[in-house]
Motif scaffolding. Structure first.
Motif, PDB file in Angstrom:
ATOM      1  N   LYS A  87       1.070  -1.234  -0.023  1.00 31.20           N
ATOM      2  CA  LYS A  87       0.111   0.067   0.013  1.00 31.20           C
ATOM      3  C   LYS A  87       1.015   1.222   0.015  1.00 31.20           C
ATOM      4  CE  LYS A  87      -4.057   1.999   1.991  1.00 31.20           C
ATOM      5  NZ  LYS A  87      -5.203   2.021   2.836  1.00 31.20           N
ATOM      6  N   LEU A  88       0.865   1.945  -0.912  1.00 31.96           N
ATOM      7  CA  LEU A  88       1.461   3.290  -1.022  1.00 31.96           C
ATOM      8  C   LEU A  88       0.672   4.294  -0.947  1.00 31.96           C
ATOM      9  CD1 LEU A  88       4.079   4.955  -2.178  1.00 31.96           C
ATOM     10  CD2 LEU A  88       3.146   4.454  -4.761  1.00 31.96           C
ATOM     11  N   ILE A  89       1.198   5.306  -0.025  1.00 28.17           N
ATOM     12  CA  ILE A  89       0.549   6.693   0.262  1.00 28.17           C
ATOM     13  C   ILE A  89       1.409   7.707  -0.465  1.00 28.17           C
ATOM     14  CG2 ILE A  89       0.122   8.437   2.093  1.00 28.17           C
ATOM     15  CD1 ILE A  89      -0.683   6.412   3.804  1.00 28.17           C
ATOM     16  N   LEU A  90       0.908   8.663  -1.359  1.00 29.34           N
ATOM     17  CA  LEU A  90       1.400   9.727  -1.644  1.00 29.34           C
ATOM     18  C   LEU A  90       0.989  11.027  -1.471  1.00 29.34           C
ATOM     19  CD1 LEU A  90       1.584   8.387  -5.577  1.00 29.34           C
ATOM     20  CD2 LEU A  90       3.555   8.424  -3.881  1.00 29.34           C
ATOM     21  N   GLU A 125      -1.243   5.478  11.409  1.00 31.91           N
ATOM     22  CA  GLU A 125      -2.095   4.729  12.155  1.00 31.91           C
ATOM     23  C   GLU A 125      -3.304   3.772  11.443  1.00 31.91           C
ATOM     24  OE1 GLU A 125      -4.698   4.998  16.274  1.00 31.91           O
ATOM     25  OE2 GLU A 125      -3.686   6.874  15.452  1.00 31.91           O
ATOM     26  N   GLU A 126      -3.829   4.698  10.630  1.00 30.87           N
ATOM     27  CA  GLU A 126      -5.153   4.153  10.030  1.00 30.87           C
ATOM     28  C   GLU A 126      -4.999   3.268   8.683  1.00 30.87           C
ATOM     29  OE1 GLU A 126      -7.885   7.397   9.214  1.00 30.87           O
ATOM     30  OE2 GLU A 126      -8.132   7.882  11.480  1.00 30.87           O
ATOM     31  N   GLN A 127      -3.914   3.757   7.928  1.00 30.13           N
ATOM     32  CA  GLN A 127      -3.543   3.205   6.622  1.00 30.13           C
ATOM     33  C   GLN A 127      -2.657   2.207   6.549  1.00 30.13           C
ATOM     34  OE1 GLN A 127      -5.629   3.702   4.119  1.00 30.13           O
ATOM     35  NE2 GLN A 127      -6.731   5.232   5.341  1.00 30.13           N
ATOM     36  N   LYS A 128      -1.660   1.957   7.681  1.00 27.42           N
ATOM     37  CA  LYS A 128      -0.849   1.048   7.768  1.00 27.42           C
ATOM     38  C   LYS A 128       0.035   0.789   6.436  1.00 27.42           C
ATOM     39  CE  LYS A 128      -2.629  -1.168  11.778  1.00 27.42           C
ATOM     40  NZ  LYS A 128      -3.472   0.145  11.995  1.00 27.42           N
ATOM     41  N   PRO A 129       0.542   2.097   5.817  1.00 30.03           N
ATOM     42  CA  PRO A 129       1.221   1.933   4.497  1.00 30.03           C
ATOM     43  C   PRO A 129       2.526   0.986   4.625  1.00 30.03           C
ATOM     44  CG  PRO A 129       1.598   3.964   5.649  1.00 30.03           C
ATOM     45  CD  PRO A 129       0.899   3.371   6.410  1.00 30.03           C
ATOM     46  N   THR A 130       2.864   0.555   3.456  1.00 28.53           N
ATOM     47  CA  THR A 130       4.193  -0.401   3.195  1.00 28.53           C
ATOM     48  C   THR A 130       5.149   0.722   2.663  1.00 28.53           C
ATOM     49  OG1 THR A 130       3.484  -1.352   1.204  1.00 28.53           O
ATOM     50  CG2 THR A 130       3.078  -2.448   3.295  1.00 28.53           C
ATOM     51  N   LEU A 135       2.766   4.196 -12.559  1.00 32.96           N
ATOM     52  CA  LEU A 135       3.498   3.021 -12.459  1.00 32.96           C
ATOM     53  C   LEU A 135       2.801   1.884 -11.667  1.00 32.96           C
ATOM     54  CD1 LEU A 135       6.894   4.958 -12.183  1.00 32.96           C
ATOM     55  CD2 LEU A 135       6.163   3.596 -13.994  1.00 32.96           C
ATOM     56  N   ALA A 136       2.046   2.678 -10.565  1.00 32.93           N
ATOM     57  CA  ALA A 136       1.663   1.650  -9.385  1.00 32.93           C
ATOM     58  C   ALA A 136       0.382   0.936  -9.976  1.00 32.93           C
ATOM     59  CB  ALA A 136       1.310   2.429  -8.009  1.00 32.93           C
ATOM     60  N   ASP A 137      -0.524   1.588 -10.811  1.00 39.18           N
ATOM     61  CA  ASP A 137      -1.509   1.065 -11.530  1.00 39.18           C
ATOM     62  C   ASP A 137      -0.785  -0.160 -12.278  1.00 39.18           C
ATOM     63  OD1 ASP A 137      -4.059   1.881 -11.139  1.00 39.18           O
ATOM     64  OD2 ASP A 137      -3.904   3.499 -12.593  1.00 39.18           O
ATOM     65  N   ASP A 138       0.000  -0.078 -13.023  1.00 37.36           N
ATOM     66  CA  ASP A 138       0.735  -1.082 -13.885  1.00 37.36           C
ATOM     67  C   ASP A 138       1.149  -2.191 -12.951  1.00 37.36           C
ATOM     68  OD1 ASP A 138       0.387   0.568 -16.126  1.00 37.36           O
ATOM     69  OD2 ASP A 138       2.428   1.016 -16.207  1.00 37.36           O
ATOM     70  N   GLN A 139       1.733  -2.029 -11.926  1.00 37.83           N
ATOM     71  CA  GLN A 139       2.005  -3.025 -10.842  1.00 37.83           C
ATOM     72  C   GLN A 139       0.895  -3.604 -10.291  1.00 37.83           C
ATOM     73  OE1 GLN A 139       6.053  -2.314  -9.116  1.00 37.83           O
ATOM     74  NE2 GLN A 139       6.354  -0.586 -10.724  1.00 37.83           N
ATOM     75  N   GLY A 140       0.113  -3.232  -9.978  1.00 32.81           N
ATOM     76  CA  GLY A 140      -1.244  -3.517  -9.292  1.00 32.81           C
ATOM     77  C   GLY A 140      -1.144  -3.158  -7.716  1.00 32.81           C
ATOM     78  N   ILE A 141      -0.448  -2.014  -7.589  1.00 34.34           N
ATOM     79  CA  ILE A 141      -0.402  -1.655  -6.187  1.00 34.34           C
ATOM     80  C   ILE A 141      -1.443  -0.702  -5.744  1.00 34.34           C
ATOM     81  CG2 ILE A 141       1.379  -0.125  -4.522  1.00 34.34           C
ATOM     82  CD1 ILE A 141       3.349  -1.397  -6.361  1.00 34.34           C
ATOM     83  N   GLU A 142      -1.779  -0.810  -4.568  1.00 32.99           N
ATOM     84  CA  GLU A 142      -2.887   0.079  -4.022  1.00 32.99           C
ATOM     85  C   GLU A 142      -2.332   1.382  -3.448  1.00 32.99           C
ATOM     86  OE1 GLU A 142      -6.287   0.136  -0.276  1.00 32.99           O
ATOM     87  OE2 GLU A 142      -5.197  -1.849  -0.657  1.00 32.99           O
ATOM     88  N   VAL A 143      -3.050   2.531  -3.995  1.00 35.51           N
ATOM     89  CA  VAL A 143      -2.471   3.636  -3.824  1.00 35.51           C
ATOM     90  C   VAL A 143      -3.657   4.792  -3.151  1.00 35.51           C
ATOM     91  CG1 VAL A 143      -1.275   5.926  -4.881  1.00 35.51           C
ATOM     92  CG2 VAL A 143      -0.625   3.600  -5.837  1.00 35.51           C
ATOM     93  N   LEU A 144      -2.903   5.532  -2.211  1.00 36.00           N
ATOM     94  CA  LEU A 144      -3.816   6.554  -1.607  1.00 36.00           C
ATOM     95  C   LEU A 144      -3.106   7.789  -1.723  1.00 36.00           C
ATOM     96  CD1 LEU A 144      -6.260   7.307   0.136  1.00 36.00           C
ATOM     97  CD2 LEU A 144      -5.016   7.251   1.999  1.00 36.00           C
ATOM     98  N   VAL A 145      -3.652   8.676  -2.332  1.00 32.10           N
ATOM     99  CA  VAL A 145      -3.009   9.941  -2.888  1.00 32.10           C
ATOM    100  C   VAL A 145      -3.833  11.228  -1.913  1.00 32.10           C
ATOM    101  CG1 VAL A 145      -2.962  11.768  -4.443  1.00 32.10           C
ATOM    102  CG2 VAL A 145      -2.807   9.519  -5.224  1.00 32.10           C
ATOM    103  N   VAL A 146      -3.017  11.861  -0.902  1.00 31.00           N
ATOM    104  CA  VAL A 146      -3.627  12.968  -0.337  1.00 31.00           C
ATOM    105  C   VAL A 146      -3.406  14.273  -0.754  1.00 31.00           C
ATOM    106  CG1 VAL A 146      -3.698  13.653   2.164  1.00 31.00           C
ATOM    107  CG2 VAL A 146      -2.965  11.020   1.632  1.00 31.00           C
ATOM    108  N   THR A 147      -4.385  15.246  -1.000  1.00 32.26           N
ATOM    109  CA  THR A 147      -4.075  16.380  -1.689  1.00 32.26           C
ATOM    110  C   THR A 147      -5.075  17.292  -1.169  1.00 32.26           C
ATOM    111  OG1 THR A 147      -3.800  17.657  -3.666  1.00 32.26           O
ATOM    112  CG2 THR A 147      -5.191  15.689  -3.644  1.00 32.26           C
ATOM    113  N   GLY A 148      -5.129  18.402  -1.562  1.00 36.87           N
ATOM    114  CA  GLY A 148      -6.112  19.525  -1.367  1.00 36.87           C
ATOM    115  C   GLY A 148      -6.656  20.013  -2.589  1.00 36.87           C
ATOM    116  N   ASP A 149      -6.111  19.444  -3.846  1.00 32.75           N
ATOM    117  CA  ASP A 149      -6.219  20.092  -5.136  1.00 32.75           C
ATOM    118  C   ASP A 149      -7.077  18.918  -5.957  1.00 32.75           C
ATOM    119  OD1 ASP A 149      -6.161  20.730  -7.647  1.00 32.75           O
ATOM    120  OD2 ASP A 149      -3.959  20.716  -7.749  1.00 32.75           O
ATOM    121  N   LYS A 150      -8.314  19.468  -6.235  1.00 27.73           N
ATOM    122  CA  LYS A 150      -9.431  18.649  -6.788  1.00 27.73           C
ATOM    123  C   LYS A 150      -8.890  18.050  -8.164  1.00 27.73           C
ATOM    124  CE  LYS A 150     -13.548  20.310  -6.281  1.00 27.73           C
ATOM    125  NZ  LYS A 150     -14.991  21.091  -6.534  1.00 27.73           N
TER     126      LYS A 150
END
Length: 881
Positions: free
Chosen positions: A3-6, A46-51, A119-134
């Motif tokens: 799980k990747l957080i960006l 704490e909530e997402q437990k990213p790798t 790149l994450a999509d291609d490798q089947g990795i779960e991603v959470l992007v955190v931003t204030g930009d719509k």
């Protein structure tokens, strides 16, 4: 699963900065954006437990988009320096967290994130992007969820393709078409003028894309058709600008974004630098094997009635003790017990063990002044223990007092906070162990004794560190020569207490109540009827609707009737002065008559106030439970309250000694102003002298108004008064007040010079000092915000004066306690009230004390102008004034 957080670093930092009030640490670094960012990181971990974890930043203001459209982001205001200075701190923080970060010249953070999500999509990795930009919603996919911040950064909304469809009726990639049509003012993307989100969505639901809308523009009607056709190129360019570039040339691999959890010590050190005390308290940083092992090794030994007697042989090795006192007022608090640390182990003795026969040797050791041990809040412990019949002497170092001296503006001087600041682990805040408010309760004995043991050990570890810090700050003499001895003097005064004639106090209350009732009747008469005088709404209606007095100020709920408003209306109607008097007398009744009666100790018949040494940043003492420094003496009714304070022995007298204009004398010494010094050397009335010099008149021509104005300026200068403040005090215009202040400075050039020099020195050093080297840090002295900077400048001017005056009376107290002891006198020091000391004195010692007290006070600290203390004697405190 990975799980990747960006995180869009610039976006979140901006949102955090504007969502939180401007915070700064003691060195003046602003930290609000970093604090907000930190709380978000902790929550995500704490909530997402990213790798895997990465924060992307914009590398500069110019990107590839500016080549096509120079005005891109052109409307944005310049980043405030209070925010830009936080980015280096934020990057250091990420390093401490063990979170990777990346930026690349010519590209924005969202392009970097866009490339990584591809790149994450291609490798089947779960991603959470955190931003204030719509704009980032365009990246959503079956693998990529966008967390869009709301309410600053405290809440997020999660968007996957389904959520975007539900909210907008669009596919993720259509978000760029939405921006193409409606534009984005924050990025200065034009779009089509007059097309907002609602219209843009309607067009996209019908045609699907910007290109299709333009192709079918003939089907549109009226002005909409004209706008779309006239701005077709703007729409195409806007869509292109809003499109996140997902082919950024970078060699960042997934392996470089691995997140293995935060390294406790590095993060703790960073939190200490930033002074995030609440986060330090909440987190358990004893996560490394070494720290866990050390924590496990501490096993505080519980002393019971059997083991206490045997253990006393080890007392000579004890270097630190901690007394647990539960309750704010040490005169009415519970002592839980005492912990001891002997350099190897900790021991805990509950109160019942200390008071038992087997605890005799421990009690004798505690009372021995020859021992040298460190402790925490010795003064409070001394007072609380005395009520339990236990004497405490021989504490040579107080870590709370030392911490206070090192930085009196610190938010907390709790033992856990001090330990945390100096990287000593294992101590928890009491609230974590005991709970807070209604949830407070002592834990099980195992938890309690270990908590107590860590406190004693923490004191032992802190002592050499704090000694070194005091040495560095040149405050060793101030600490050992003044504050530590004063702690003992205060304890003695408080335990002694001052006798109160309770019956006379009740009689005064009765008289006061009659006066209040008479006033109420007069007010009702003048108002033409009864109403609730204590209701601002009803009072406002009487004054402004019924009596038609001019409205001075309004609040959200109606007319303002505060003291400032009433004082301005006093000359307009006689009811107003009666209202002002009513308020003063009502406060006297509730706060001082009823309040003092509640504080009279049933056992002693006395009031035992408590002086806090570690509250005021200037070094002044603060009287509590009750506050005897605030008894109002401008009103005769207030002064009369002092009649109830009497000697505790028959035939004794009350002696009061008051420094005369001590702060102005300190100002004369520090500024070396010739005219001020001349006035004090010739024992002139300083306010008359100031009036003579400022108004340019002879002494005989100084009238009462001139002297009053001069007095206001004299004391105003000490407190860094502004033209506005002086205008309010003297009821004159700001222009008149400014002219008066300028006249003052043109006459007292030495004072002007001092004010300018001390501000410059504060800007350079970041702090100011008193004559005894007491420091006060001024982190806002170089702030870009005018109000913050002005406050710091005024503080720089007045702290050396007020602080030195506070130091002088403290010195006098310590020296007087020594003199009374040396001369073997029975006289007792009872109270300190601002610049005044109050004693009870037997008849036989009156003559000696009348000489000894002012002599000691006047010689407490050698200044270039004489100090003067006036003495008066009476059967009660009122008569001794």
């Amino acid at each position: 699963m990975s799980k990747l957080i960006l995180i869009d670093g610039n976006s979140i930092a901006n949102r955090a900065f504007y969502a939180l009030p401007l915070l700064s640490n003691s060195s003046g670094l602003h930290t609000n954006a970093v604090y907000g960012f930190t709380t978000m990181l902790l929550k995500l971990i704490e909530e997402q437990k990213p790798t895997h974890f990465m924060v992307a930043f914009d590398a500069g203001k110019i990107t590839f988009r500016h080549k096509d459209y120079k005005e891109y982001k052109g409307g944005r205001a310049k980043t405030p320096p209070e925010l830009s200075e936080q980015f280096p701190l934020l990057k250091d923080l990420l390093q401490a967290f063990g979170i990777s970060q990346f930026e690349l010249e010519g590209y924005e953070a969202d392009d970097i994130i866009g490339t990584l999500t591809r790149l994450a999509d291609d490798q089947g990795i779960e991603v959470l992007v955190v931003t204030g930009d719509k704009d980032m919603l365009q990246l959503a996919s079956s693998q990529v969820t966008i967390a869009l911040t709301r309410k600053g950064i405290s809440e997020v909304e999660l968007y996957d393709p389904g959520a975007i469809e539900e909210k907008y009726g669009l596919q993720p990639l259509q978000i760029i078409d939405l921006k193409g049509l409606m534009g984005d003012s924050s990025d200065n993307i034009p779009g089509i003028p007059g097309v907002g989100e609602k219209t843009a969505l309607k067009l996209l639901h019908q045609y699907g894309s910007v290109e299709q809308v333009l192709e079918h523009s003939d089907e549109l009607k009226g002005k909409m058709k004209e706008k779309v056709q006239a701005h077709s190129e703007d729409a195409r360019m806007s869509k292109e600008l809003a499109t996140i570039y997902r082919e950024v040339p970078m060699e960042l691999t997934l392996d470089e974004m691995v997140f293995n959890g935060s390294e406790g010590q590095a993060l703790a050190a960073m939190f200490q630098k930033l002074e995030f005390k609440s986060l330090l308290d909440k987190m358990d940083f004893a996560s490394s094997d070494v720290e866990e092992e050390a924590a496990a090794e501490l096993d505080c030994i519980l002393l019971d009635e059997h083991s206490a007697a045997e253990w006393t042989g080890k007392l000579q090795k004890v270097t630190a003790i901690y007394v647990e006192v539960i309750g704010d007022n040490p005169h009415h608090s519970d002592v839980v017990g005492i912990s001891f640390y002997d350099g190897e182990a900790s021991y805990y003795a509950p109160l019942e063990v200390l008071q038992s026969k087997e605890g005799t040797a421990i009690r004798e050791w505690l009372a021995d002044p020859a021992k040298q041990v460190a402790s925490y809040d010795v003064h409070r412990a001394d007072v609380a223990l005395s009520w339990q019949g236990i004497e405490l002497k021989g504490c040579s170092f107080d870590v709370q007092l030392a911490s206070y001296l090192l930085d009196p503006t610190e938010a907390s001087h709790s033992l856990a906070a001090i330990a945390s600041k100096f990287s000593i682990r294992g101590l928890k805040e009491d609230e974590i162990v005991y709970g807070k408010g209604a949830k407070f309760k002592l834990p099980d004995i195992q938890t309690l004794k270990d908590h107590m043991g860590r406190k004693a050990e923490g004191i032992a570890k802190l002592t050499p560190i704090l000694e070194q810090e005091l040495e560095k700050g040149e405050m060793t003499d101030l600490f050992h020569g003044l504050e530590m001895p004063l702690s003992s003097v205060l304890g003695g005064m408080e335990k002694q207490g001052i006798l109160v004639h309770s019956e006379e106090l009740r009689t005064l209350g009765g008289e006061l109540n009659e006066r209040i009732q008479d006033l109420v009747a007069t007010i009702y008469d003048l108002a033409g009827g009864e109403f609730n005088i204590n209701s601002p709404k009803q009072l406002g209606e009487v004054l402004f609707d019924k009596l038609q007095l001019p409205v001075i100020k309004k609040t959200k709920t109606g007319y303002s009737t505060d003291a400032e408003v009433l004082e301005k209306l006093a000359s307009r109607h006689e009811i107003v002065q009666h209202l002002l008097t009513y308020r003063q007398l009502a406060k006297l009744q509730s706060t001082y008559i009823e309040g003092l009666l509640k504080e009279v100790n049933e056992q002693t018949g006395k009031i035992h106030t408590y002086y806090k040494q570690t509250i005021a940043a200037t070094g002044r003492l603060s009287s509590q439970y009750p506050n005897l420094q605030n008894i109002p003496i401008r009103l005769e009714e207030g002064r009369k309250i002092r009649k109830v304070f009497v000697p505790s022995e028959p035939g004794w007298k009350i002696l009061a000694a008051d420094y005369s204009q001590i702060e102005l004398r300190v100002l004369a010494h520090i500024s070396q102003d010739e005219k001020l010094m001349e006035a004090f050397h010739h024992n002139m009335d300083i306010h008359t002298k100031t009036a003579m010099d400022v108004f340019g008149v002879a002494e005989s021509d100084v009238d009462s108004n001139m002297r009053r104005s001069a007095k206001a300026v004299n004391f105003g200068i000490v407190y860094g008064i502004s033209d506005y403040g002086l205008s309010q005090n003297l009821d004159i215009t700001r222009a008149e007040a400014a002219k008066f202040i300028e006249q003052y400075f043109s006459v007292f050039q030495g004072v002007r010079g001092y004010m300018e020099e001390i501000v410059q020195k504060a800007r350079k050093d970041g702090y100011v000092t008193t004559l005894l080297q007491r420091r006060r840090y001024l982190p806002e002295i170089n702030a870009s915000n005018y109000n913050l900077r002005s406050f710091a400048e005024r503080t720089a001017m007045n702290t050396p004066i007020q602080g030195t005056a506070a130091d002088i009376i403290k010195l006098a107290m310590v020296q007087l306690a020594e003199r009374i002891k040396e001369e073997k006198l029975e006289s007792r020091m009872l109270l300190q009230v601002h610049d005044e000391l109050v004693f009870e004195v037997p008849e036989a010692e009156l003559e000696m004390m009348e000489r000894l007290v002012p002599e000691t006070m006047e010689q407490a600290l050698k200044l270039d102008v004489p100090l003067r203390a006036d003495v008066s004697i009476g059967d009660n405190w009122y008569e001794a004034k």
